[in-house]
Design an enzyme around this catalytic site. Structure first.
Site, PDB file in Angstrom:
ATOM      1  N   GLY A  23      -0.574  -3.325   5.220  1.00  0.00           N
ATOM      2  CA  GLY A  23      -0.493  -4.699   5.705  1.00  0.00           C
ATOM      3  C   GLY A  23      -1.606  -5.557   5.158  1.00  0.00           C
ATOM      4  O   GLY A  23      -2.216  -5.233   4.137  1.00  0.00           O
ATOM      5  N   THR A  64       0.906  -1.153   0.000  1.00  0.00           N
ATOM      6  CA  THR A  64       0.000   0.000   0.000  1.00  0.00           C
ATOM      7  C   THR A  64       0.938   1.193   0.000  1.00  0.00           C
ATOM      8  O   THR A  64       2.102   1.035   0.336  1.00  0.00           O
ATOM      9  CB  THR A  64      -0.818   0.050   1.328  1.00  0.00           C
ATOM     10  OG1 THR A  64      -1.301  -1.246   1.627  1.00  0.00           O
ATOM     11  CG2 THR A  64      -1.966   1.007   1.255  1.00  0.00           C
TER      12      THR A  64
END
Length: 308
Positions: free
Chosen positions: A220, A168
């Site tokens: 994550g 991300t």
């Protein structure tokens, strides 16, 4: 206030040697761009949007033109942004053919009465706002085609979801007026089902910003982050009087013990302190404050350089 910006390039299981330098340069470029915006008097929202745009435009990162591919070999992207001044927020999910989803998320925040638009609704809104579409193949990289093939080939091999697919990009900032903001953007996880949405566009999971506390962006295993509301949980610990490091350790530790979920967070407090923490193998990050740039990728690695 002395402005601060922190950026991350996603939690990662391992970054190959040949990519490390490109990743490092990309993350430094994003932090430098965001810090320049702040130094020139721009808002925290301007800075996080600017920094994340740099990362969306960099094929090394899982966002924008470096996004991973879903089961059909297509790119579907999620993004969100939030202004800590009034808790206004904007998010988009499952968007295709848009180079910078974070810009679209900001328009949702500022030009609609809604917080979150998805898929075709987001696409129609983008057209109405004059955001150009790009050919879908423009967002597909050779590396991600190979990653999808490898993932489909290895599907039988036992490797829990929460240990991979952690990419991300995100940014948090504090501007000279004391306002905080966050922005987070992603292409999701390799070989995901069509229409799968993770934590990134969800306010309170992918990030949060409140001038009374601070701002956070997470990265994550998306499903794990969603289940614990990682962003808001971490800021809750800060509200309870924990330091940024303690708060991050507590929430990441909770997610790991409860769900075996790995990830990372970047934080800035209303006072201008900042922190970076992760439980994945590595997390490219950079922070700029007081004309100094701090950066790293692996644990116990911090480089400090002076900014012009």
């Amino acid at each position: 206030m002395n402005p601060v910006i922190v950026v991350h390039g996603g939690g990662a299981s391992n970054i190959s040697k040949d990519r490390k330098e490109r990743v490092r340069q990309g993350i430094i470029r994003a932090a430098t761009e965001g810090y320049k915006i702040l130094k020139d008097g721009g808002s925290a929202v301007d800075a996080v949007e600017g920094a994340v745009t740099v990362l969306e435009d960099d094929p090394e990162f899982n966002a924008g033109c470096g996004s991973v591919l879903n089961v059909n070999g297509d790119v579907e992207m999620d993004a969100s942004i939030m202004n800590g001044k009034d808790l206004s927020a904007g998010a988009v999910s499952a968007v295709q053919g848009i180079a910078n989803p974070i810009k679209l998320a900001r328009l949702v925040m500022e030009k609609t009465t809604h917080c979150f638009l998805t898929d075709q609704g987001a696409a129609k809104f983008a057209t109405a706002m004059g955001i150009p579409t790009v050919p879908k193949e423009q967002l597909v990289t050779e590396r991600n085609i190979r990653r999808l093939e490898k993932e489909k080939h290895e599907k039988g091999a036992p490797k829990p979801d929460c240990e991979k697919n952690l990419g991300t990009v995100g940014a948090v900032a504090l501007d000279r007026n004391g306002n905080v903001a966050y922005a987070t953007s992603t292409g999701g996880i390799v070989n995901k089902m069509v229409g799968r949405v993770g934590d990134t566009p969800c306010i309170g999971s992918g990030g949060y910003a409140d001038n009374d506390i601070g701002a956070i962006s997470t990265t994550g295993h998306g499903e794990s982050i969603l289940k614990v509301n990682l962003a808001r949980l971490t800021l809750f610990h800060v509200e309870q009087g924990k330091t940024l490091e303690e708060a991050a350790d507590m929430s990441l530790g909770y997610m790991k013990s409860k769900l075996k979920g790995l990830g990372g967070v970047i934080l800035v407090s209303k006072a201008g302190d900042w922190a970076v923490k992760w439980t994945s193998a590595s997390m490219p990050w950079a922070a700029a404050k007081d004309c100094q740039l701090h950066s790293g990728i692996d644990l116990d690695e911090t480089n400090v350089t002076d900014l012009p």
